[in-house]
Design an enzyme around this catalytic site. Structure first.
Site, mmCIF file in Angstrom:
data_model
loop_
_atom_site.group_PDB
_atom_site.id
_atom_site.type_symbol
_atom_site.label_atom_id
_atom_site.label_comp_id
_atom_site.label_asym_id
_atom_site.label_seq_id
_atom_site.Cartn_x
_atom_site.Cartn_y
_atom_site.Cartn_z
ATOM 1 N N SER A 708 0.523 -1.105 0.324
ATOM 2 C CA SER A 708 -0.036 -0.144 -0.012
ATOM 3 C C SER A 708 0.526 1.227 0.247
ATOM 4 O O SER A 708 0.090 2.409 -0.311
ATOM 5 C CB SER A 708 -0.749 -0.216 1.487
ATOM 6 N N LYS A 751 -6.705 3.750 8.309
ATOM 7 C CA LYS A 751 -6.040 4.911 7.778
ATOM 8 C C LYS A 751 -6.068 5.987 7.516
ATOM 9 O O LYS A 751 -5.678 7.087 8.327
ATOM 10 C CB LYS A 751 -5.453 4.286 6.231
#
Length: 805
Positions: A708, A751
């Protein structure tokens, strides 16, 4: 005579002239002087020898065959014997001269003789006369001086006492033998007579024959008699114990029969009270037809089994278990969805997905028939402390069902699930049936806790045993090895919990409906602390809400700086710690008992000491710096990435920061992508050949992995090469490909929340993750600006607004 001594036997006595006699080869029995011994004459060779002896003086020279070394090793002493060889057989050089007393012929053609031992002889030489072996020998006379020795006479008395004691325990010995032994005369003759009459082994009798000294013969004979005496005593003791036990059983039998007769005379019920109790329970318990048949069969078997027999207790326990299982007992479900929703909301804050699924199930139960209500099988997956186990209890309360929980962590025996066969000692049903009994109903909420921590070994695979339990198409006929009767589990509401899905086998995972419980946001933790944790810990600490009042800022202080977790376990412990310290100050008089205490950030720091954690804060560190986002088991964090160029290099790429293999590959992909598009930013190719590049991801001690960070690594490298800084308060996440595509990643909710907490105002996300923003709380979405990109060029326009291709 110690066991370690060595007896040397040479057969040398007083010198006598040589004589001859027919040599008769044999092994056993051992013939002793003056003893009558029957012998079998088999084979033509031995018959010829016998004919020669009967035609002359009827004397036979017998030198016994030596036993093998293994047999000699059984002797209680070590011996050294002189031997000679005849017909490939080893024979003792000390033997006996015997006279044939009687010859008997039998109808089957066999011949038997009775011989009397004359004296011990010592072998000299072997000759053949007309094909018959003739032995030359010297006689070994008795030593009269030795027979009159005081020690020998004393030993004689000791041996005689042992023999008489042994004879009293052996009913097979005739009285005439005891009389003969008493009147034997010399010690040597007495020793030979006892040795001949006892059932010693062949090597032991052979040694008693070849021992020339009377004293040595008596000593060895005493050892053997002592051994036989001990064996006889032990045998009699065992026989006595067995006889006593049998007598006790017979006595109990007679007493029971007398008791039964007395009870019949008095008109009382003499039946087994266990059977009466079971019959009463059977009459009060509703059982399925198949179970009733098994119970009736076992009851008929139990009535004919004696109570003292082991099978009685096995059968009794089996019937008891069949009656304990709640086959047809059900609780009435609460089908009012609104009422159930109130219960769920009262117990847990948030967790909307789980609550919605439970209410859907209740709605379906209202519409379906009672006999066709199959419960779902859920699997709650989430980090520790988010309330998976307590949610099962809340579901049971909302549905008005009983709740049972079984922890599967570390279970590695298949029998824990399916039970043991009744043939095993201490056999029991498996945990499924045991907890059904504990629940008391056939439709409880059954929680399988920590299903991802099942183990397996040589005892089987418990996960495979659960395949039948958690399959709605099979569990209506679950078979426990102990019960051996199909058990209907289709009405049981199974809820499994797990921290990770990776360790759950695929077939088992496929049977469950997966519901993910993400970690709580700071806003949710604050609300949970206000509604549940603070009141619960106030009660545990002996305080009241009037004495201690938590400010929201104080709760935020505990959440942000003293705990770092996805759940709320550590937060509850920390809240309790604060309240215990306040309680101590009240008891010590540092705080007045009636004075209210406000828990503020300042008081929290005073009570708990310096902050344990610091919030991640985004910073603008100039070119070569970008802020990414990462997911951890404790929630989300921001991920700063630093890049520098080192002159004088050769284009090498160095990666540090405990990066995993996948993240290293993402960095190499980003580096290759930038080199391929270097001309777009007017970067000379020679620049790459003249510099080394170092990428670092703090904190260096924390392992990091996953794809990511691909877009973040790309923008950090472009920022370094172009000398331009990214716009402030910007973070990003997404995987990058060699062609520049930005693809989806996971953990968007955690996140984004972490980015807002770190002061971020703009977030770059992959276009494919646009749908995931719906899971983000509304209060978070309002404070952030989202940019969705599919290509890295789109991300460049956002990160560098003035940049043009």
């Amino acid at each position: 005579m110690a066991d370690s001594s060595v007896i040397s036997v040479n057969g040398i006595g007083v010198s006598q002239p040589e004589a001859t006699a027919v040599f008769f080869p044999m092994r056993d029995p051992v013939v002793f002087p003056f003893g009558l011994t029957p012998l079998l004459v088999d084979g033509e060779d031995k018959l010829a020898i016998l004919r020669r002896a009967m035609a002359s003086d009827r004397l036979l020279a017998i030198f016994p065959e030596m036993p093998d070394d293994e047999e000699l090793g059984t002797l209680p002493v070590k011996v050294s014997l002189k031997i000679f060889t005849y017909a490939e057989k080893r024979r003792s050089m000390v033997g006996v001269l015997a006279r044939v007393v009687k010859e008997l012929k039998f109808p089957d053609g066999s011949v038997r003789i009775v011989v009397r031992g004359v004296k011990r002889i010592s072998f000299s030489k072997l000759e053949l006369a007309d094909g018959v072996p003739v032995a030359r020998f010297r006689g070994i006379p008795e030593n009269r001086e030795e027979n009159e020795n005081e020690e020998v006479i004393a030993r004689q008395k000791s041996v005689l006492m042992l023999f008489q004691e042994l004879a009293g325990m052996m009913p097979g010995l005739p009285d005439e033998l005891q009389v003969a032994v008493l009147n034997a005369g010399s010690p040597a003759r007495m020793a030979d007579m006892i040795a001949d009459s006892m059932s010693f082994s062949y090597p032991e009798k052979l040694l008693l024959l070849v021992l020339s000294e009377v004293r040595a013969r008596q000593e060895f004979l005493a050892i053997l008699l002592n051994r036989e005496l001990e064996v006889m005593k032990l045998s009699m003791k065992i026989q006595s114990e067995v006889s006593q036990a049998m007598s006790q059983q017979q006595r109990e039998f007679y007493l029971r029969e007398q008791l039964r007769t007395i009870q019949e005379e008095l008109g009382e019920d003499s039946r087994n009270p266990d059977i009466i109790e079971l019959e009463k329970r059977i009459g009060e318990t509703e059982l399925p037809d198949k179970v009733s048949e098994v119970v009736a069969k076992e009851m008929a078997r139990l009535e004919v089994i004696p109570q003292a027999a082991p099978e009685y207790h096995i059968s009794y326990t089996y019937i008891t278990w069949l009656l304990d299982v709640p086959w047809l007992k059900f609780t009435e479900d609460r089908l009012d969805c609104l009422e159930a929703a109130k219960v769920l909301d009262a117990d847990h804050y948030g967790l909307e997905d789980v609550k919605e699924r439970i209410l859907e199930f209740l709605a379906v139960l209202q519409l379906r028939k009672n006999d066709d209500r199959k419960a779902p099988i859920l699997c709650l997956v989430g980090p520790p402390g988010v309330g998976k186990t307590s949610l099962g209890q809340s579901i049971a309360r909302a549905m008005n069902r009983n709740f049972v929980r079984v922890s599967l962590g570390g279970v590695r025996d298949e029998a824990e699930i399916r039970g043991h066969r009744r043939t095993y000692v201490g056999a029991m049903p498996g945990r499924i049936v045991q907890n059904l009994k504990k629940a008391g109903t056939a439709n409880p909420v059954f929680m399988l806790d920590e299903i991802d921590k099942l183990a397996n070994d040589f005892r089987g695979d418990p996960a495979s045993a659960l395949l039948e339990v958690l399959d709605p198409a099979q569990n209506y006929a679950f078979n426990d090895h102990y019960l051996e009767v199909d058990c209907d589990l289709s009405k049981v509401f199974f809820i499994a919990t797990a921290n990770l899905l990776d360790t759950i086998p695929g077939p088992l995972r496929d049977r469950m409906e997966i519901i993910r419980l993400p970690g709580y946001t700071s806003f949710e933790k604050r609300e949970i602390a206000r509604r549940y944790l603070v009141p619960r810990q106030l009660k545990a600490s002996g305080l009241t809400a009037k004495q201690v009042r938590f400010h929201l800022s104080g709760v935020d202080e505990l959440i942000d700086y003293y705990t770092r977790e996805a759940g709320v376990r550590d937060l509850e412990r920390t809240v309790g710690q604060v309240q215990r310290k306040i309680a101590r100050r009240i008891v010590e008089g540092k705080i007045e008992a009636g004075a209210p205490v406000s828990v503020t950030p300042k008081l929290v720091q005073e009570l708990l000491g310096p902050r344990k954690f610091l919030l991640d804060e985004a910073e603008n560190a100039g070119p070569g710096y970008a802020t990414g986002m990462a997911w951890t088991s404790c929630g989300g964090v921001i991920l700063p990435i630093e890049v520098i160029a080192i002159p004088g290099g050769k284009g090498a790429l160095k990666l540090t920061g405990s990066l995993g293999k996948v993240m290293q590959e993402s960095a190499e992909t980003a580096f290759s992508l930038i080199r391929a598009h270097a001309a777009e930013w007017k970067i000379e190719p020679a620049y790459f050949n003249e510099h080394d590049f170092h990428i670092h991801v703090p904190d260096g001690a924390t392992p990091k992995d996953g794809p990511s960070a691909g877009i973040t690594l790309t923008l950090a490298l472009i920022s370094l090469l172009t000398g331009r800084s990214l716009i402030p308060r910007l973070s990003m996440t997404g995987e990058i490909t060699l062609r520049g595509r930005v693809t989806a990643v996971g953990g968007i909710r955690e996140k984004v929340i972490a980015a807002l907490r770190a002061g971020i105002r703009q977030v770059i996300l992959p276009e494919e993750n646009r749908k995931d923003t719906l899971e983000i709380p509304e209060e978070v979405r309002k404070k952030l600006e989202f940019h969705f990109v599919s290509e890295f060029h789109e991300a460049l326009k956002i990160a560098f607004p003035k940049h043009k291709k």
